[in-house]
Design an enzyme around this catalytic site. Sequence first.
Site, mmCIF file in Angstrom:
data_model
loop_
_atom_site.group_PDB
_atom_site.id
_atom_site.type_symbol
_atom_site.label_atom_id
_atom_site.label_comp_id
_atom_site.label_asym_id
_atom_site.label_seq_id
_atom_site.Cartn_x
_atom_site.Cartn_y
_atom_site.Cartn_z
ATOM 1 N N GLU A 90 29.365 -5.793 -15.858
ATOM 2 C CA GLU A 90 29.363 -6.959 -14.672
ATOM 3 C C GLU A 90 30.686 -7.976 -14.311
ATOM 4 O O GLU A 90 29.814 -7.900 -13.189
ATOM 5 C CB GLU A 90 29.441 -7.627 -16.714
ATOM 6 N N HIS A 159 28.272 -12.713 -30.001
ATOM 7 C CA HIS A 159 27.929 -12.900 -29.267
ATOM 8 C C HIS A 159 26.943 -14.318 -29.491
ATOM 9 O O HIS A 159 25.744 -14.068 -29.349
ATOM 10 C CB HIS A 159 26.544 -11.988 -29.270
#
Length: 370
Positions: A90, A159
Amino acid sequence: MAMSLVNIILKGKPVVSAVRRRHFHRTVPAAVQVTVRDALNQAMDEELERDERVFLLGEEVAQYDGAYKVSRGLWKKYGDKRIIDTPISEMGFAGIAVGAAMAGLRPICEFMTFNFSMQAIDQVINSAAKTYYMSAGLQPVPIVFRGPNGASAGVAAQHSQCFAAWYAHCPGLKVVSPWNSEDCRGLLKSAIRDDNPVVFLENELMYGVPFEMSDESQSKDFVIPIGKAKIERAGTHVTLVSHSRYVGHCLDAAAVLAKEGVECEVINLRTIRPMDVESIETSVMKTNHLLTVEGGWPQFGVGAEICARIMEGPAFNYLDAPVTRVTGVDIPMPYAKILEDNSCAAGQRHHLLRQEDAQRLGHTPEHRQF
């Protein structure tokens, strides 16, 4: 519970009379059902076609059609140069996207989930959000960071975070949090055309949900202005303010309370930064009560900001009771289902209907109802 309420509402629609059926040519055409996933896909497709500077990059967005199939068919249509699969890095591909934006392109950077954007937060904040200011307005960074945000189901603490408050805290970013298909389509098109970095927070649990869309909202020219909220349901007794998936929960609660004579005004924020405080103030001045609903944690959250803005502004003197917040529980998201169900705002929405809350807000014979 939420879906059962929706089903009751939908089944309660009036049946068209026989007289009207005979004049079928006068009937307004039924709106088309479009899922949130397809609305996002259409928006990107149209903007890719409209502007050759637009491109999409991220993990599995091309040959796999996206982890959630939001980019389905785009790689086959636009090819490797405009729909780009990246490594699982990322920080790397977010940096590439920011650099491309500085060079004059208009990238859409997809995070498979915004939880993974923490790996790239330096690029989002220090490189994208601050450059226009640090360059004295000479270097715009027209980029969209998009992907699913907030709690899903069964994916535990790492998450299941809502990043609305995280990114809305930073000047230089615009932060969008759509609810339905119309929001997603209109706001994503506006975000791609915007010359500022935009954080576009979707919701994984909403991707497969269909919503009615009018012909107007399916036009290629249809956009929704960033920074403007929408009143989803008008009311006079209490204002419910929410964003993303929890707008639906507010509408469900409003339908239940309407049977008890309590008319809720439901505001869909759509944009977290810049926040449409004026619409909230106008509503509060009418209803005299305010309740905020969100999926994130309570401390320094979106609801906390709304409370502060109302307290500091002209609407404060119109309140007949303190503002109430409904949020996720102030703990990391548990993995066990029973704990998860009771940790998120979805599990807390029964607070909207609690009798003690109704009494505290003034719903008593001695005082005006909500």
